[in-house]
Design an enzyme around this catalytic site. Structure first.
Site, PDB file in Angstrom:
ATOM      1  CG  HIS A  56      -2.069   0.924   1.086  1.00 22.60           C
ATOM      2  ND1 HIS A  56      -1.926   2.287   1.077  1.00 22.60           N
ATOM      3  CD2 HIS A  56      -3.384   0.691   0.887  1.00 22.60           C
ATOM      4  CE1 HIS A  56      -3.120   2.847   0.906  1.00 22.60           C
ATOM      5  NE2 HIS A  56      -4.023   1.891   0.778  1.00 22.60           N
ATOM      6  NE  ARG A  78      -6.393  -6.030  -2.663  1.00 28.09           N
ATOM      7  CZ  ARG A  78      -6.948  -4.980  -2.062  1.00 28.09           C
ATOM      8  NH1 ARG A  78      -8.105  -4.507  -2.482  1.00 28.09           N
ATOM      9  NH2 ARG A  78      -6.340  -4.402  -1.052  1.00 28.09           N
TER      10      ARG A  78
HETATM   11  C1  SIN Z   1      -7.598   1.559   1.542  1.00 28.39           C
HETATM   12  O1  SIN Z   1      -8.493   2.075   2.175  1.00 28.39           O
HETATM   13  O2  SIN Z   1      -6.740   2.203   0.944  1.00 28.39           O
HETATM   14  C2  SIN Z   1      -7.521   0.070   1.512  1.00 28.39           C
HETATM   15  C3  SIN Z   1      -8.557  -0.452   0.630  1.00 28.39           C
HETATM   16  C4  SIN Z   1      -8.036  -1.602  -0.143  1.00 28.39           C
HETATM   17  O3  SIN Z   1      -6.969  -2.121   0.171  1.00 28.39           O
HETATM   18  O4  SIN Z   1      -8.672  -1.973  -1.126  1.00 28.39           O
END
Ligand code: SIN
Length: 490
Positions: A212, A355
C-alpha cells in the site's frame, strides 16, 4: 474458528476505504476494464466478470438490505460514493473510514443469532487432515487427496483437538506480518497458505505481494494505513519539500494503480534520501470535512502528533495484500477435495499482478457466497461418511523460549523486507532463499520437539510462506505489477 480472542479480529476489520458498489454511468464492462488494467495483464477475466456482474447485486441484497450495514449516505440519503486509485468512476461505498469494521460487526451480529453456527475463538488450526496421510489405511495414498478437517490447537488449554469436517473452508486472510512493515494486523501470519502448501494444495501468483503506498510514517506507529480514499477525495502526494511528483510517473497522478504509486514513492525516497513523502489533504479539504469523512484516520494520526486538519501526513509504503494464494476455481474449490478457500488466502486470479483498490471486501463477499452455494449444492455428495484420521500425538518436551521466537521473527521480517520487498534482484532473492532455508529447518526441528503455542505455529507458517514467496519471486524474472525485478527489467 479463529485463533483470535474476538471473532471480529481480522484483516477485514481494519479495511478502511470501502467496497465497490456501482457509480453513475458505471457498468460491469467498465469495472472489468479497471480490474484488468490494474492487474497488469495477469488478471483472470472470468473472475473479474463474475465480480463485476454479481458484486453490486450482493452488496445491495446482503449488505444493505439483509444486514443493514451502516454505510455513509449523502444529504439526500443516497449511499455516498467515493473514489480510489485506478477506478474510472466514483463507485465505492464506505462507512466513514471504517468500512470493514461496519460490515464485519453487522455480519457477526447476524451470524451469532443462528442456531446452527458455532463460533470457536482462540482455536488455531495447525494442519489440514489429509485422507492420504492421516488415516491408517495405506491404500488411501492412491486416492484423490481429500480434506477431512484439521488438527487444531486450543490456545487456552494447550491441547490439540481433531476437528472433522465434510467441507473445510480456509478464510484465513493474509500474510503481511512476515514483513517488517505492514498495514496488516498481528494475526496476518500466512497460516492458511502454509497449511494448504503442507497438504499439497496448489498455490499460485505468490510473488505478487502488494504494497500500500500510504501508511503513516512515525517511529512509534506500526504503519497505520492511510486509506487510498484520502487521495480519492483530493489528497495529493508531495515531496517533503512540498512538490507534487506523481505526474512524472503516471497520467493518473496520485490516483495511479497502487504498484505504480508505491514504486514512485520508493524511487523518490531512495533517489533523494527522503525518509518519507507527504500526503497533503489539508490543502484540498476543509478541516471540518476531514474530521467527518476520516474520523479514524484523524484520531489515530493525532495520537502520534500529526493533525491532518492542519498539516500533510508523512507516509511510506508498506506490505498490504497477497494477490496470489491458494488456487481456486470460480466456486472456491481448491485442488483438494472437500477443501475450499475464500478471501485473501484464495486466488481466483482476480487481482492478477496488482489488486485494484476496494476489490478485496467485495471478493470475500462474492466468492464466499459462491463457495457456500457450491457446498450446499453438493451436500448430498459431501455428507457421505468420511474416514477417521489418527489422533494427534503430543511430542512436546519443553515450552519454546519467547526470546528465540522473537529473534526468529525479526530475522524473517528483515529478510523479507530487504531481499523480497518492493524492488527485487536475483542476488537479493538468492540470499533470501539461502537464509530462509536454514531458518525453515531450524524451526521444523524445534516444532517437532516443543510444546505448541500460537507464536510457534505462526512462526512455522510465516517462515514457510516467506520461502514460498521468495521462490516464486526468484523463478519469475519478468517484472509485472507488484513484482518488480530490477536486474531483469524489460
Ligand atoms: C484503503 O483504504 O486504501 C484500503 C482499501 C483496499 O486495500 O482496497
Amino acid at each position: 474458528m479463529t485463533k483470535a480472542s474476538k471473532p471480529e479480529e481480522s484483516n477485514t476489520y481494519y479495511a478502511q476505504g470501502g467496497i465497490i458498489y456501482k457509480g453513475e454511468n458505471d457498468s460491469p464492462d467498465l469495472l472489468v476494464k479497471d480490474i484488468l488494467e490494474a492487474g497488469a495483464g495477469a488478471s483472470n477475466p472470468i473472475a473479474a466478470r463474475i465480480l463485476a456482474e454479481l458484486g453490486p447485486y450482493l452488496v445491495e441484497e446482503l449488505l444493505v438490505k439483509k444486514l443493514s450495514v451502516p454505510f455513509s449516505r449523502d444529504e439526500s440519503g443516497k449511499l455516498d460514493l467515493t473514489e480510489e486509485g485506478a477506478h474510472s468512476v466514483r463507485r465505492i461505498i464506505h462507512s466513514d473510514d471504517l468500512t470493514g469494521r461496519a460490515i464485519e460487526i453487522s455480519l457477526l451480529n447476524y451470524v451469532s443469532k443462528l442456531e446452527n453456527v458455532k463460533i470457536w475463538t482462540e482455536h488455531m488450526a495447525i494442519d489440514l487432515l489429509n485422507k492420504q496421510y492421516h488415516c491408517k489405511n495405506p491404500l488411501y495414498v492412491y486416492d484423490e487427496p481429500e480434506c477431512l478437517g484439521a488438527y487444531v490447537l486450543s490456545i487456552k488449554e494447550g491441547v490439540v483437538k481433531r476437528f472433522l469436517a465434510k467441507a473445510t473452508i480456509l478464510a484465513t486472510g493474509g500474510l503481511g506480518q512476515i514483513y517488517l512493515h505492514t498495514s496488516n494486523p498481528k494475526g496476518a501470519t500466512g497460516d492458511g497458505f502454509a497449511m494448504a502448501y503442507r497438504a499439497g494444495v496448489q498455490l499460485i501468483n505468490m510473488e505478487y505481494i502488494q504494497f500500500h503506498p500510504t501508511t503513516l510514517y512515525h517511529k512509534e506507529s506500526e504503519r497505520f494505513l492511510i486509506s487510498e480514499s484520502v487521495r480519492g477525495e483530493g489528497g495529493v502526494l508531495k515531496t517533503p519539500l512540498g512538490e507534487p511528483f506523481m505526474e512524472k510517473y503516471h497520467p493518473l497522478g496520485s490516483l495511479a494503480p497502487r504498484d505504480v504509486v508505491a514504486r514512485a514513492i520508493h524511487e523518490e525516497m531512495t533517489e533523494n534520501g527522503y525518509e518519507y513523502v507527504l500526503l497533503d489533504l489539508v490543502s484540498y479539504m476543509d478541516a471540518e470535512k476531514i474530521k467527518k469523512r476520516f474520523p479514524n484516520i484523524y484520531e489515530t494520526c493525532l495520537k502520534y502528533g500529526v493533525d491532518i486538519t492542519k498539516e500533510p501526513i508523512p507516509v511510506v509504503p508498506a506490505v498490504h495484500f497477497a494477490c496470489g494464494g491458494i488456487r481456486t476455481n470460480m466456486w472456491g474449490e481448491t485442488s483438494m477435495k472437500r477443501l475450499f478457500a475464500v478471501g485473501e488466502v484464495a486466488c481466483t486470479g482476480l487481482h492478477g499482478a496488482n489488486r485494484l483498490a476496494s476489490t478485496s471486501l467485495l471478493e470475500g463477499l462474492v466468492f464466499g457466497y459462491r463457495a457456500a452455494n457450491r457446498i450446499a449444492d453438493k451436500w448430498s455428495e459431501l455428507k457421505k461418511d468420511i474416514p477417521l484420521p489418527v489422533s494427534w500425538v503430543d511430542t512436546g518436551e519443553f515450552y519454546p523460549d519467547p526470546a528465540l521466537i522473537n529473534q526468529d521473527w525479526n530475522t524473517l521480517k528483515h529478510i523479507m523486507w530487504n531481499y523480497v520487498g518492493l524492488v527485487r534482484t536475483e542476488k537479493r532473492l538468492k540470499r533470501a532463499l539461502f537464509d530462509l532455508r536454514h531458518l525453515y529447518w531450524e524451526i521444523e526441528e524445534f516444532y517437532r520437539k516443543a510444546k505448541l503455542t500460537r507464536s510457534l505455529l505462526e512462526l512455522r507458517n510465516g517462515i514457510l510462506i516467506g520461502y514460498i514467496i521468495a521462490t516464486a519471486a526468484y523463478k519469475n524474472r519478468e517484472s509485472r505489477g507488484c513484482h518488480y525485478r530490477k536486474d531483469t527489467e524489460i
